[in-house]
Design a protein around this motif. Structure first.
Motif: not given
Ligand SMILES: Cc1cc2nc3c(=O)[nH]c(=O)nc-3n(C[C@H](O)[C@H](O)[C@H](O)COP(=O)(O)OP(=O)(O)OC[C@H]3O[C@@H](n4cnc5c(N)ncnc54)[C@H](O)[C@@H]3O)c2cc1C
Length: 391
Positions: A44-46, A88-94, A105-112
């Motif tokens: 889905a993040g592709n 936010d809790d994960l440290g992932v910006e949206t 912010k990085k658009l992909k699902a991998g970081e999350i």
């Protein structure tokens, strides 16, 4: 000792249940038949992971056609802001895009996924069993898995199934769990492809001319339901955002009548009169195609569609171009599926009435929504309800 909960399915719904349960000090045993977690989420993040949408609760909940009231409650309970708070809790910006859609912010699902699973795996109450395929379950919630080591049995008083829908089988979401659930006396609605393309018998001429061409800023309508945005003409038919958004109504019509007629407004920002005035201004030296392209800014695909239908080039036809959709594309290609465990079989907390202690979350529940972040929000909100409601 921590109370044990078994989760089957390591997509976003199952992983979110695990995250919430570990916070409440449960022991979580999570099983998935894939070799890795959340493969569909990664896919889905592709194209840019659309996590949720920023619109108000009322219009948001109305996207869950047929389940609007239920989702009004669910989205109110675990909202798009809560989902962004989780990131936010994960440290992932949206961020909120211009369309109101919410993306990492990085658009992909991998970081999350990486940060999410790190938290789970670091918790000593978490056990992960990959390559374990659920093959049977009894009403005592004894579960049988096939694994490389042979058949494995396990039992818990609380079991959460989050085994997904029935599209993109290569991600692990094969829908085979249906038989197990039905054998427990729990009713399932048949799966249908949603957010999917539809087939049209184009002429060979059109196929050659406009293969994979975009129709930009059009409005598609069926039976008074409208959707505005983009579509793509493909050799087999049509797909894209405007088609996905109406896929439920198109599917209903095909089911009832064998095919579905939709209308395309190629110039939704112009009135009939404005179009007619522009059509009148054609200069003698201009071919009709050139005139349509220059004065009305119609793209190649739009012009080809007008010719395909052997229609007179009138304002009326430009604003109401009929297309006959014959059948949906194969279910495996669909972004989502409707069907799955019927809400009537479940309590308010998505616990089975027939098998107490057995809960369901995510896309395996019989709901559907258009793309735009509504699917993932639905998975998170149903998972949140399950965990909140655990006895
Ligand atoms: C191409 C594509 C793009 C998408 N883009 C978006 C988007 O931008 N925004 C959005 O909101 N949604 C999007 N979606 C939809 C979204 O990815 C799904 O709705 C979501 O992943 C469903 O989550 P889930 O946890 O319910 O199920 P799934 O993600 O399907 O996970 C189910 C898990 O259960 C496991 N499983 C299944 N059966 C068994 C079994 N018998 N034994 C053990 N394990 C089993 C599977 O291996 C899988 O890991 C997209 C989907 C696709 C295909």
């Amino acid at each position: 000792m921590a109370k044990k909960v078994i989760i089957v399915g390591g997509g976003p719904a199952g992983l979110f249940c695990a995250y919430l349960l570990l916070k409440k000090n449960y022991q979580v045993d999570l099983y998935d038949h894939s070799s890795g977690l959340a493969k569909k989420f990664l896919i889905a993040g592709n194209g840019g992971l659309n996590l949720t949408h920023s619109e108000d609760l009322k219009p948001f909940s109305q996207k869950y056609i047929g389940n609007e009231n239920l989702f009004y409650e669910l989205i109110n309970e675990f909202s798009p802001s809560d989902l962004r708070g989780f990131c936010d809790d994960l440290g992932v910006e949206t961020f909120i895009g211009t369309s109101g859609r919410v993306f990492p912010k990085k658009l992909k699902a991998g970081e999350i996924l990486l940060k999410w699973t790190k938290i789970l795996k670091e918790n000593s109450n978490f056990n992960l069993y990959l390559k374990h395929s659920l093959i049977d379950m009894d009403s005592n919630k004894t579960l049988s898995f096939s694994s490389a080591a042979g058949e494995v049995k396990t039992q818990a008083d609380t079991v959460i199934l989050a085994t997904g829908g029935a599209s993109w089988k290569k991600t692990g979401s094969d829908g085979k769990w249906c038989e197990i659930i039905q054998s427990l006396g729990i009713e399932i609605e048949d799966f249908r492809a949603m957010n999917c393309g539809f087939e049209v018998s184009w002429s060979e001429h059109l196929k050659k001319r406009v293969e994979r061409s975009h129709l930009k800023n059009i409005e598609l309508s069926i039976l008074g339901h409208k959707s505005r945005g983009e579509a793509m003409i493909t050799p087999y038919g049509i797909e894209g955002g405007v088609v996905y958004a109406l896929s439920k109504f198109i599917q209903d019509k095909i089911q009832d009548e064998g095919s579905a007629s939709v209308n395309i407004d190629l110039k939704p920002d112009l009135s009939d009169q404005e179009i007619e005035a522009k059509l009148q201004k054609r200069k003698l030296k201009d071919s009709l195609s050139n005139h349509l392209r220059k004065s009305l800014k119609l793209d190649k695909a739009s012009i080809a569609l007008l010719y395909e239908n052997s229609l007179n080039i009138t304002a009326k036809n430009i604003k109401c171009l009929p297309i006959k959709l014959e059948r949906p594309r194969p279910i495996d290609e669909a972004i989502s599926t409707s069907g799955g465990v019927k809400f009537s079989e479940l309590t308010k907390n998505f616990e089975s009435k027939a098998v107490p202690g057995l809960y369901f979350a995510g896309e395996m529940l019989d709901f559907d929504a258009p793309t735009g972040g509504y699917l993932l929000q639905g998975c998170f909100s149903t998972a949140s309800r399950v965990v909140k409601g655990l006895k």
